[in-house]
Design an enzyme around this catalytic site. Structure first.
Site, PDB file in Angstrom:
ATOM      1  N   SER A  73       0.822  -1.214   0.000  1.00 42.92           N
ATOM      2  CA  SER A  73       0.000   0.000   0.000  1.00 42.92           C
ATOM      3  C   SER A  73       0.855   1.264   0.000  1.00 42.92           C
ATOM      4  O   SER A  73       1.970   1.294   0.537  1.00 42.92           O
ATOM      5  CB  SER A  73      -0.909   0.013   1.225  1.00 42.92           C
ATOM      6  OG  SER A  73      -1.595  -1.207   1.358  1.00 42.92           O
TER       7      SER A  73
HETATM    8  N1  SAH Z   1      -0.693  -3.592   3.872  1.00 43.56           N
HETATM    9  C1  SAH Z   1      -0.147  -4.543   2.928  1.00 43.56           C
HETATM   10  C2  SAH Z   1      -1.116  -4.666   1.780  1.00 43.56           C
HETATM   11  C3  SAH Z   1      -0.877  -5.823   0.879  1.00 43.56           C
HETATM   12  S1  SAH Z   1      -2.043  -5.979  -0.453  1.00 43.56           S
HETATM   13  C4  SAH Z   1       1.196  -3.984   2.469  1.00 43.56           C
HETATM   14  O1  SAH Z   1       1.339  -2.768   2.460  1.00 43.56           O
HETATM   15  O2  SAH Z   1       2.085  -4.740   2.103  1.00 43.56           O
HETATM   16  C5  SAH Z   1      -3.323  -6.901   0.278  1.00 43.56           C
HETATM   17  C6  SAH Z   1      -2.970  -8.266   0.775  1.00 43.56           C
HETATM   18  O3  SAH Z   1      -4.190  -8.889   1.209  1.00 43.56           O
HETATM   19  C7  SAH Z   1      -2.366  -9.198  -0.256  1.00 43.56           C
HETATM   20  O4  SAH Z   1      -1.157  -9.687   0.236  1.00 43.56           O
HETATM   21  C8  SAH Z   1      -3.411 -10.321  -0.393  1.00 43.56           C
HETATM   22  O5  SAH Z   1      -2.838 -11.578  -0.646  1.00 43.56           O
HETATM   23  C9  SAH Z   1      -4.105 -10.272   0.965  1.00 43.56           C
HETATM   24  N2  SAH Z   1      -5.458 -10.842   1.012  1.00 43.56           N
HETATM   25  C10 SAH Z   1      -6.457 -10.736   0.107  1.00 43.56           C
HETATM   26  N3  SAH Z   1      -7.555 -11.382   0.539  1.00 43.56           N
HETATM   27  C11 SAH Z   1      -7.252 -11.903   1.761  1.00 43.56           C
HETATM   28  C12 SAH Z   1      -7.979 -12.674   2.720  1.00 43.56           C
HETATM   29  N4  SAH Z   1      -9.245 -13.059   2.513  1.00 43.56           N
HETATM   30  N5  SAH Z   1      -7.362 -13.027   3.861  1.00 43.56           N
HETATM   31  C13 SAH Z   1      -6.061 -12.649   4.090  1.00 43.56           C
HETATM   32  N6  SAH Z   1      -5.329 -11.930   3.230  1.00 43.56           N
HETATM   33  C14 SAH Z   1      -5.923 -11.550   2.079  1.00 43.56           C
END
Ligand code: SAH
Length: 221
Positions: free
Chosen positions: A66
């Site tokens: 993000s």
């Molecule tokens: N705050 C993180 C955002 C990563 S993007 C950062 O800055 O690195 C969002 C993440 O949510 C991805 O890694 C994706 O695999 C995860 N994700 C999507 N659906 C999910 C779910 N149902 N349960 C757990 N993780 C999930």
């Protein structure tokens, strides 16, 4: 090496000033953690050229890290208004682990769930190396929350949901807040829901773009 630290400290100070403070984030707890947590350590191949830039960055499997401002906005809205250290936060979507580190500085305990096992393993390794002891890492579907360790003072969802999952509201503590992007797969609104005496008070904080939330209460393919 000292030179490297000088550069990353400087880039982080600029990020804080021009991306975060200047857009209205003012909670000193949030500003302090953004100053100290070294974002470049969570970026694939430690690319310092882009680590502090003003947008989301690619991670594995089409997922993204993000944008710093979005992480700051979500966390400022997640924290309770008073200055006591909140106990437990549930993070859905560990991703790179950068936001997990920020949360670990601001809550007594972080429960972080990631649906892609390789990302969970990668983030866990980095955060363990950095010495964080107050994070529980879980590989699985976080759209259902994690009832075993509920209630939470905060729940933060880092992927866009079609609706607010009722199960997440049920896992909030009295006075606790849920921060979740809700909308379609292209664009969402940042929703903040606060639990107050069994009422849920909802506010919206504007548009945002996240990868889709997968799993039972997310977007089913
Ligand atoms: N705050 C993180 C955002 C990563 S993007 C950062 O800055 O690195 C969002 C993440 O949510 C991805 O890694 C994706 O695999 C995860 N994700 C999507 N659906 C999910 C779910 N149902 N349960 C757990 N993780 C999930």
């Amino acid at each position: 090496m000292n030179n490297y630290k000088f550069i990353t400290d400087q880039l982080r100070n600029e990020m804080l000033q021009y991306q975060i403070k200047s857009r209205g984030i003012s909670d000193p707890r949030v500003l302090n953690t953004f100053k100290t947590v070294e974002r470049h350590l969570f970026i694939p191949e430690h690319s310092i050229e882009t680590a502090y830039s003003d947008h989301a960055l690619p991670l594995n499997d089409g997922q993204t890290i993000s944008q710093p401002y979005m992480v700051a906005l979500m966390i400022e809205n997640l924290l309770p208004d008073n200055y006591t250290l909140p106990k437990k936060v549930l993070e859905i979507g560990t991703g790179s682990g950068y936001q997990t580190a920020i949360l670990a500085e601001l809550f007594e305990q972080v429960i972080s769930i990631e649906i892609i096992p390789e990302l969970k393993i990668r983030a866990e390794k980095i955060l363990n190396q950095l010495g964080y002891k107050n994070i529980v890492f879980i590989a699985g579907d976080g759209s259902k929350g994690y009832p075993d360790l509920a209630p939470y003072q905060g729940i933060i969802v880092s992927a866009g949901a079609p609706d607010i999952p009722e199960v997440l509201l049920e896992q909030l503590d009295e006075g606790g807040k849920l921060v979740i992007p809700v909308g379609n797969v292209q664009i969402q609104q940042l929703n903040i829901i606060e639990k107050q005496k069994d009422n849920y008070i909802k506010t919206k904080k504007g548009g945002c773009v996240f990868v889709p939330l997968k799993g039972e209460y997310g977007w089913k393919k």
